[in-house]
Design a protein around this motif. Sequence first.
Motif, PDB file in Angstrom:
ATOM      1  N   VAL A  26       0.912  -1.404  -0.473  1.00  0.00           N
ATOM      2  CA  VAL A  26       0.143   0.178   0.186  1.00  0.00           C
ATOM      3  C   VAL A  26       1.045   1.284  -0.216  1.00  0.00           C
ATOM      4  O   VAL A  26       0.865   2.131  -0.356  1.00  0.00           O
ATOM      5  N   LEU A  27       2.218   1.268   0.842  1.00  0.00           N
ATOM      6  CA  LEU A  27       2.248   2.130   0.807  1.00  0.00           C
ATOM      7  C   LEU A  27       3.449   2.552  -0.514  1.00  0.00           C
ATOM      8  O   LEU A  27       3.789   3.807  -1.066  1.00  0.00           O
ATOM      9  N   VAL A  28       3.663   1.461  -1.499  1.00  0.00           N
ATOM     10  CA  VAL A  28       4.718   1.496  -2.374  1.00  0.00           C
ATOM     11  C   VAL A  28       3.465   2.202  -3.099  1.00  0.00           C
ATOM     12  O   VAL A  28       3.606   3.283  -4.340  1.00  0.00           O
ATOM     13  N   ILE A  29       2.477   2.065  -3.736  1.00  0.00           N
ATOM     14  CA  ILE A  29       1.090   2.510  -4.306  1.00  0.00           C
ATOM     15  C   ILE A  29       0.364   3.560  -3.922  1.00  0.00           C
ATOM     16  O   ILE A  29       1.034   4.287  -5.604  1.00  0.00           O
ATOM     17  N   VAL A  30       0.534   4.298  -2.802  1.00  0.00           N
ATOM     18  CA  VAL A  30       0.176   5.497  -2.417  1.00  0.00           C
ATOM     19  C   VAL A  30       1.082   6.559  -2.745  1.00  0.00           C
ATOM     20  O   VAL A  30       1.058   7.553  -3.587  1.00  0.00           O
ATOM     21  N   SER A  31       2.586   6.214  -2.342  1.00  0.00           N
ATOM     22  CA  SER A  31       2.936   6.715  -2.499  1.00  0.00           C
ATOM     23  C   SER A  31       3.953   7.069  -4.257  1.00  0.00           C
ATOM     24  O   SER A  31       3.797   8.673  -4.928  1.00  0.00           O
ATOM     25  N   GLY A  32       3.469   6.577  -4.695  1.00  0.00           N
ATOM     26  CA  GLY A  32       3.556   6.493  -6.925  1.00  0.00           C
ATOM     27  C   GLY A  32       2.948   7.966  -6.886  1.00  0.00           C
ATOM     28  O   GLY A  32       2.846   7.895  -8.037  1.00  0.00           O
ATOM     29  N   ILE A  33       1.400   6.771  -6.768  1.00  0.00           N
ATOM     30  CA  ILE A  33       0.425   7.689  -7.067  1.00  0.00           C
ATOM     31  C   ILE A  33       0.067   9.946  -6.461  1.00  0.00           C
ATOM     32  O   ILE A  33      -0.412  10.062  -7.299  1.00  0.00           O
ATOM     33  N   ALA A  34       1.468   9.520  -5.259  1.00  0.00           N
ATOM     34  CA  ALA A  34       1.195  10.626  -5.029  1.00  0.00           C
ATOM     35  C   ALA A  34       2.081  11.651  -5.140  1.00  0.00           C
ATOM     36  O   ALA A  34       2.010  12.630  -5.804  1.00  0.00           O
ATOM     37  N   ALA A  35       3.336  11.059  -6.175  1.00  0.00           N
ATOM     38  CA  ALA A  35       4.315  11.936  -6.244  1.00  0.00           C
ATOM     39  C   ALA A  35       4.079  12.328  -7.857  1.00  0.00           C
ATOM     40  O   ALA A  35       4.465  13.278  -8.324  1.00  0.00           O
ATOM     41  N   VAL A  36       3.298  11.430  -8.898  1.00  0.00           N
ATOM     42  CA  VAL A  36       2.784  12.124 -10.192  1.00  0.00           C
ATOM     43  C   VAL A  36       1.718  12.818 -10.408  1.00  0.00           C
ATOM     44  O   VAL A  36       2.386  13.891 -10.028  1.00  0.00           O
ATOM     45  N   SER A  37       0.701  12.531  -8.894  1.00  0.00           N
ATOM     46  CA  SER A  37       0.082  13.386  -8.883  1.00  0.00           C
ATOM     47  C   SER A  37       0.603  14.201  -8.284  1.00  0.00           C
ATOM     48  O   SER A  37       0.195  15.986  -8.719  1.00  0.00           O
TER      49      SER A  37
END
Length: 729
Positions: free
Chosen positions: A400-411
Motif C-alpha cells: 500500500v505504501l509503495v502504491i500510494v507513494s507512487g500515485i502521490a508523487a505523480v499527482s
Amino acid sequence: MSVTSTSSAEATASGRPYPAAGGAPTRFQPEIQGLRALAVLVVLLYHFWPDRLTGGYVGVDVFFVISGYLITAHLFKEAVKTGGVRLGQFWARRIRRLLPLSLLVLLLTAISAVLILPSTAWQATLRQIIASTLYVQNWILAADAVEYSKADERATAVQHFWTLSVEEQFYILWPVLLALTLMVLAFRQRRSGAPALERRQIRAAFLWVVGLLGASSLAFSIYYTAAAPAQAYFVTPTRIWEFTLGAIAALVLGSRQFSGRWGNLLGWTGFLMIAAAAVFYTDATPFPGWTALVPTLGTVLVLACGGREPGTGVHWWLSLRPATAIGDWSYAIYLWHWPVVIFSPYISDAARFWYVKVLLILGIIGLSALSTRFFETPIRRAKILLPTWRTMVAAGAGMVLVIVSGIAAVSTMQSGAADSTLTEDHPCYGYQALANPEECGAPFEGELGLFPSPAVVTEQYQEEAFPGCQAEEDAPGVQECWLGAQESEADGTIAVFGDSHATMWLPALDEIAQEQEKQLLVLTRSACTPRGGEVGDDSSECLKANAEIIDQLSEDESVDTVVIAASQRHFEFGGPSRDLGLDAEEYDLDDSALAMYEPIQRWLEADKDVVVFGEVPRMSNDEQEETLPECVALNEDDLSACNETLEDTRVGDRWLTRSAEVFADAEDYHFVPTEDLVCREDTCYAVLGGAITYSDNSHLARTFVRSTTAELTDRMEPALSGSLAGNSQ
C-alpha cells in the motif's frame, strides 16, 4: 561417471536468483551461487550492451530452472517429513525473502522517476509500478505488446519486474498443486487402510504432476510462441515448463550429483549451452518456445553434473568466492540494474560510453552488496516478523505504501506542471497560430505556454478518442463505426478509409460531418494501408477487409464522399486486382502505388467524391529517439530543439501525396495537403500556439487536430459542396 552425494547444510542467507530463490535447498551447493552469478551477469551485460550479447535474456530462464529446482527440493523434503505442505508458512518465508528489497526498489524508483524522467513517462511508470507491486506486471506487458497504441512505448524503469511476477505466480500455483496431490494420496491411503505415505510414493506422485504440468506448458509455449510471440514472451503458462525442468531434476536426483570425467564433461556442456544461447540468440529468435530448451537443459546439466577438481571442474569454478559472492547479491543486482539502465541516459549523455557503463555496473554491484547486507538480511531475520500473520500484514502495508507513494508523487508533479491559462478556445491556439501570424505574432516557440501538457498528449494517443472505431490489424471482417450527425437528421454519409493515420483525423472529421449534417462512417484498421489487390485464401485480414470495403462503398448510394488517409511508411505489397488504366511509366508507379490507387479509381468510377489527405510529416525517423511529446518535456526552455527540417520528415513513398498529379484531371478527386498544417518553409514545428503537434512522432495530437477543423473544412469544401449538390438533385 560416478554419482556423489553432498552433506546437508543450510543455504547462504542471501543466496537467491534474480527473481528470488525458489526455497531452501536440501543441501548446500555452492555452484548454484556461481550459476546465479552467470545468469545475472548475462542479463546485466545484455541490458547494457544489447547489440553485443544479443541473447543475454536467457539468463532469466536459467533463474527459472534454478527456482524450480530449489523450491521443489524444499517442498518435497517437507512433504516427506510432515506428510503435507504448510502453505501459510511457505508463503510467509517467500514474502520475507522477496518483498523488502523489491518494495524498496519500487518506492525509490517511483520517487526518482518524477525527478529524472520526462513527464510523458510518469503515468506509464506509475501504472507498471502498481502492476509490479501486485505481481501482475507480466500480464500488463503481454497486453501492451499487442495494443497498437503502445507498441512503440518505451520501456519503463520497472519493466524487469515481469520476471518476478512470473515467479511469484509459480510460487502460488506449485505449492497448492503439491498440497492437493498430498491430500489425494492421503485420502486414498486412509480408504485402503495402508500405512502412512512413503517417500517413493510422494516422489512418484510429484513427478506425475510436474511431468504433466511441464509437458502441457511446453506444448503451449511452442504453439503460442509461433502464434503470438509478443504475448508469449511474458505470459506465465509459456514459462511454467522451465520451472518444472528444475523440479524434475530435484525429484529425480535428490541429494545426488554426477561427477567424474563424464559428469564434468556434461557439466561443461551445460555451461556452454547457456553461453551459446546468450551469444547466438537474438531478438528474432522465437522465444520461449523450443529454443528455450537450450539454456534450460544446459542449466539442468550444470545442476546435475560437474566436477570439483581445481582448474578443470565446472563446479570448482562456479564455487569460487567471486562467483558465489555475485550469486549472493544476484537478486539485488537484478532489481537495481534496470532502473540504472533507464535513468542514466537522462542524467548524462556520457552514459552511452563503455567506460561509464563499466562504472555503473560496479556501482550496481556495490549497491547490491550493501542493500543485501544491511537491508534485506536484517528484515528477513527480524523476529518480529516470524509469525505468519505479521508477515502478511507487513507485506500488505508495504505494498500500500509503495502504491500510494507512487500515485502521490505523480499527482503532485503533474498538478505543479499543469497550465490552466491556455485553452483550445484561444484565437491563436494550435494551427491558428500558424494561419494568422500577423494577429498571433511568432508563436512557434511556445510563448503561450503548453496545453495540454506533454504527458496528457502522450496519453491521448494511448487512449482512443473514439473507442472501437479502429479495427485491429488481424481482426476478421469489416468493422464499422458511426460518428457525425444522427441518422435521423443526416443527409448522406462521409466514409473514412485508411490506417491509424486516417483514425487520427477523426476529431476534426466528426465535427465537420456534424456541421454538414452527415453521418461519418469510419472504416479504419491499424497498420493496414488503404489499398486494393488480388484476394486469396492466404491473404491478410487487412487486404480481405479492404476489398470488401471497396465493393461496399462503391455500391452504397448513401455514401457521397470517401476520405482516404494513411502513413507515408508501409510494407511492400502486390499490385491491384485489375488494370486501372493509369500510365505507370509516366508517373513512375510501382505495384504498391497502383494498389493504393485502386480504391481511388473504383470510387471515382462509382461517382463518389474522393478526398485524399496527404501524408503528414514524420518528426523523427530514428526509432531510438524519444517521441515528440517527450522531447518537448525535456526541452521546454528551447522547444526549437524538437523541430525538424521538412526534408527530413519525408521518409516514405508518399503515394497519396503523389496521387494529386496522377488524378489531377479527375473531376471528383480532391487532394487535401497536410504538410503545411505543421510546417512553414523548411521547418516542421513541435509546438504551435501552445499545442504540441504530435502525440508520438507520426500521429498528430488530438487537440492539435481539432485546431485544424476550420481549415480542413475549407480544404474539403469542393468535395462537400459537390456532395450536397448531388443530394439536392
